[in-house]
Scaffold this motif. Structure first.
Motif, PDB file in Angstrom:
ATOM      1  N   ILE A  19       0.787  -1.298   0.216  1.00  0.00           N
ATOM      2  CA  ILE A  19       0.049   0.138   0.009  1.00  0.00           C
ATOM      3  C   ILE A  19       0.618   1.191   0.051  1.00  0.00           C
ATOM      4  N   PRO A  20       0.449   2.052  -0.955  1.00  0.00           N
ATOM      5  CA  PRO A  20       1.354   3.416  -0.786  1.00  0.00           C
ATOM      6  C   PRO A  20       0.880   4.524  -0.042  1.00  0.00           C
ATOM      7  N   TYR A  21       1.616   5.158   0.640  1.00  0.00           N
ATOM      8  CA  TYR A  21       0.935   6.217   1.757  1.00  0.00           C
ATOM      9  C   TYR A  21       1.615   7.607   1.138  1.00  0.00           C
ATOM     10  N   ALA A  22       0.997   8.437   1.382  1.00  0.00           N
ATOM     11  CA  ALA A  22       1.468   9.887   1.286  1.00  0.00           C
ATOM     12  C   ALA A  22       1.102  10.898   2.234  1.00  0.00           C
ATOM     13  N   LEU A  23       1.915  11.930   2.717  1.00  0.00           N
ATOM     14  CA  LEU A  23       1.797  12.648   3.688  1.00  0.00           C
ATOM     15  C   LEU A  23       0.454  13.735   3.394  1.00  0.00           C
ATOM     16  N   VAL A  24      -0.370  13.829   4.620  1.00  0.00           N
ATOM     17  CA  VAL A  24      -1.355  14.854   4.334  1.00  0.00           C
ATOM     18  C   VAL A  24      -0.769  16.390   4.509  1.00  0.00           C
ATOM     19  N   PRO A  25      -0.947  17.222   3.500  1.00  0.00           N
ATOM     20  CA  PRO A  25      -0.259  18.686   3.642  1.00  0.00           C
ATOM     21  C   PRO A  25      -0.877  19.395   4.730  1.00  0.00           C
ATOM     22  N   ASP A  26      -0.151  20.168   5.481  1.00  0.00           N
ATOM     23  CA  ASP A  26      -0.439  21.216   6.333  1.00  0.00           C
ATOM     24  C   ASP A  26      -1.316  22.126   5.849  1.00  0.00           C
ATOM     25  N   GLN A  27      -2.565  22.737   6.380  1.00  0.00           N
ATOM     26  CA  GLN A  27      -3.253  23.629   5.614  1.00  0.00           C
ATOM     27  C   GLN A  27      -2.706  25.165   5.347  1.00  0.00           C
ATOM     28  N   HIS A  28      -1.652  25.556   5.939  1.00  0.00           N
ATOM     29  CA  HIS A  28      -0.915  26.682   5.753  1.00  0.00           C
ATOM     30  C   HIS A  28       0.206  26.545   4.831  1.00  0.00           C
ATOM     31  N   LEU A  29       1.028  25.630   5.113  1.00  0.00           N
ATOM     32  CA  LEU A  29       2.204  25.586   4.054  1.00  0.00           C
ATOM     33  C   LEU A  29       2.218  24.269   3.349  1.00  0.00           C
ATOM     34  N   GLY A  30       1.398  23.284   3.273  1.00  0.00           N
ATOM     35  CA  GLY A  30       1.171  22.516   2.380  1.00  0.00           C
ATOM     36  C   GLY A  30       2.297  21.228   2.749  1.00  0.00           C
ATOM     37  N   ARG A  31       2.502  20.610   2.006  1.00  0.00           N
ATOM     38  CA  ARG A  31       3.632  19.584   2.317  1.00  0.00           C
ATOM     39  C   ARG A  31       5.045  20.080   1.850  1.00  0.00           C
ATOM     40  N   THR A  32       5.695  20.838   2.690  1.00  0.00           N
ATOM     41  CA  THR A  32       6.921  21.382   2.651  1.00  0.00           C
ATOM     42  C   THR A  32       7.658  21.236   3.586  1.00  0.00           C
ATOM     43  N   GLU A  33       9.040  21.574   3.546  1.00  0.00           N
ATOM     44  CA  GLU A  33      10.177  21.341   4.726  1.00  0.00           C
ATOM     45  C   GLU A  33       9.981  22.404   5.667  1.00  0.00           C
ATOM     46  N   GLU A  34       8.978  23.600   5.346  1.00  0.00           N
ATOM     47  CA  GLU A  34       8.671  24.555   6.433  1.00  0.00           C
ATOM     48  C   GLU A  34       7.647  24.141   7.162  1.00  0.00           C
ATOM     49  N   ALA A  35       6.814  23.263   6.848  1.00  0.00           N
ATOM     50  CA  ALA A  35       5.708  22.743   7.607  1.00  0.00           C
ATOM     51  C   ALA A  35       6.424  21.473   8.451  1.00  0.00           C
ATOM     52  N   MET A  36       7.428  21.037   8.175  1.00  0.00           N
ATOM     53  CA  MET A  36       8.023  20.026   9.097  1.00  0.00           C
ATOM     54  C   MET A  36       8.758  20.750  10.237  1.00  0.00           C
ATOM     55  N   GLN A  37       9.067  22.299   9.841  1.00  0.00           N
ATOM     56  CA  GLN A  37       9.819  22.912  10.960  1.00  0.00           C
ATOM     57  C   GLN A  37       8.868  23.392  11.937  1.00  0.00           C
ATOM     58  N   ILE A  38       7.470  23.279  11.653  1.00  0.00           N
ATOM     59  CA  ILE A  38       6.547  23.603  12.581  1.00  0.00           C
ATOM     60  C   ILE A  38       6.597  22.595  13.828  1.00  0.00           C
ATOM     61  N   LEU A  39       6.862  21.343  13.417  1.00  0.00           N
ATOM     62  CA  LEU A  39       6.773  20.174  14.214  1.00  0.00           C
ATOM     63  C   LEU A  39       8.080  20.134  15.128  1.00  0.00           C
ATOM     64  N   LEU A  40       9.285  20.798  14.359  1.00  0.00           N
ATOM     65  CA  LEU A  40      10.627  20.900  15.318  1.00  0.00           C
ATOM     66  C   LEU A  40      10.601  21.945  16.438  1.00  0.00           C
TER      67      LEU A  40
END
Length: 443
Positions: A211-232
């Motif tokens: 089964i292939p999976y895909a990351l769900v995008p953030d509603q503000h920054l989409g599926r980007t490195e910036e969105a990952m920085q929110i988590l960090l």
């Protein structure tokens, strides 16, 4: 003569050569040897002659017929000619073409039916972005670990479970299921490899391993490195969620070692035995470190291997003792307050990216006792107000007292409560730590 010829030359000598080559007696034997037919013009070798004859005519064996239409089958050499009537394993060219067209039509119809069902399935899947700020601490930490495990693929394309092996020592499927349940990753059927989704008895089936999976995008920054920085950048403070995730990871770390040792000592645990041990180890990890649990595993698996060498024991009987041995060892350690040895991390068993993040963000590794893990997570809790410090939740206190009465563990509860207060914990924080399952330890 059982062979019919379709001559493709007007040269009388070549026609005569073809007839002589295929001429047969009533008993099914060839009248002339190939070596006796050479030389023929420039041809001096029998092998070359046979190849030349195939250019002069086509031969059809009356004894070898198509299994579908009973037409005589073409033969390319003398050795292929049959002495007795029989059906060919393969169809004639005409029937084969019919079969090919039929198979293509069936495949096209099946593909259309699958696409129709798959599109309907995709429409029922959740869609749209999510707010990464609303993720739980355990979900955020797990997502960060997944990003490290398959970066940069996570934000650019789909992935499968096989590609996430760097996430943890084992139980990767369970961890991905946590993210799937939380809506952080979703199935991506349209990027699946052929054969992943298929129809069986008109029901849509899936090979879960692919089964292939895909990351769900953030509603503000989409599926980007910036969105990952929110988590960090977030402040982790949900001690209960983080501790449960730690137990998931630590259990995987322990069970991975268990299975390796069982393979080394030829123990084949069945599903019930493995589930029993997994539950025992998870409870033990609330107090002990992963490296201490490794030692407990090694000792008891080795002891079971010694039993298997006794004449009145078998491999199966010896293996069946492992769940009870591990449970009794941990009970004895708790009762006697014994100091358990620590085992070094095996070279073949890395902690994975989730283990790396626990160490990097919280200073927790395989040598950190479970009770200390819970205490460190409790320190992340926001400072309680004066009122809440003096007045913890009534339900938490009631549940703690009830458990102490039911388990006859009042003295141990009071001792642990005093320890936490002396260690600087507020009353509410101490109650919360004890209620989470990590507060009841022996002196």
């Amino acid at each position: 003569m059982t062979v019919n010829l379709e001559l493709m030359t007007d040269d009388p000598e070549e026609r005569q050569l073809a007839i002589r080559y295929w001429a047969m007696s009533n008993t099914g034997d060839f009248l002339e040897k190939v070596i006796d037919l050479v030389p023929f013009r420039h041809i001096t070798h029998s092998g070359t002659l046979a190849s030349h004859v195939r250019e002069l005519c086509r031969a059809f064996d009356n004894n070898l017929t198509c299994p579908h239409c009973d037409a005589c089958m073409e033969v390319k050499s003398r050795s292929a000619v049959k002495k007795n009537p029989q059906k060919s394993f393969s169809p004639c060219p005409a029937c084969e073409e019919v079969q090919v067209r039929q198979k293509r039509a069936e495949q096209a119809a099946a593909a259309a039916a699958l696409e129709l069902r798959l599109n309907a399935y995709v429409e029922r899947l959740p869609s749209g972005p999510i707010d990464y700020h609303l993720l739980g601490d355990d979900e955020a930490l797990l997502l960060l670990a997944l990003d490290l495990a398959i970066s940069p693929r996570l934000i650019s394309e789909s992935f499968t479970l096989d590609e996430c092996k760097a996430l943890a020592p084992m139980d990767v499927a369970l961890l991905i299921d946590k993210l799937k349940t939380a809506g952080v990753v979703r199935e991506d059927p349209h990027s699946a490899a052929p054969g992943t989704y298929f129809l069986r008895d008109d029901n849509l089936m899936v090979n879960t391993h692919f089964i292939p999976y895909a990351l769900v995008p953030d509603q503000h920054l989409g599926r980007t490195e910036e969105a990952m920085q929110i988590l960090l950048a977030r402040e982790f403070c949900d001690s209960a969620a983080l501790f449960n995730l730690w137990l998931d990871f630590a259990s995987a770390d322990a069970v991975c070692y268990l299975l390796d040792k069982c393979r080394a000592f030829h123990h084949d645990l069945n599903e019930n035995q493995l589930n029993e041990i997994r539950s025992t180890l998870r409870n033990g990890l609330r107090t002990h470190s992963v490296s201490q649990i490794w030692f407990v595993i090694w000792k008891n698996v080795k002891d079971a291997a010694s039993l298997a060498r006794l004449v009145y024991y078998t491999e199966v009987r010896a293996t069946a003792t492992i769940p009870g041995k591990i449970r009794r060892t941990l009970e004895k350690i708790e009762k006697e307050g014994s100091i358990v040895r620590k085992w070094d991390r095996p070279d073949y068993q890395p902690a994975g990216t989730l283990g790396m993040l626990f160490n990097e963000l919280f200073g927790i590794d395989e040598d950190t006792p479970g009770s200390d893990v819970l205490a460190r997570f409790a320190e992340l809790q926001p400072e309680a107000t004066t009122d809440s410090a003096h007045l913890p939740e009534a339900e938490a206190v009631r549940r703690l007292l009830y458990d102490a009465l039911m388990n006859d563990s009042g003295p141990e509860m009071m001792f642990r409560f005093a320890q936490l207060i002396r260690g600087g914990s507020e009353i509410g924080s101490a109650i919360m730590q004890m209620s989470s399952g990590g507060g009841m330890t022996n002196a």
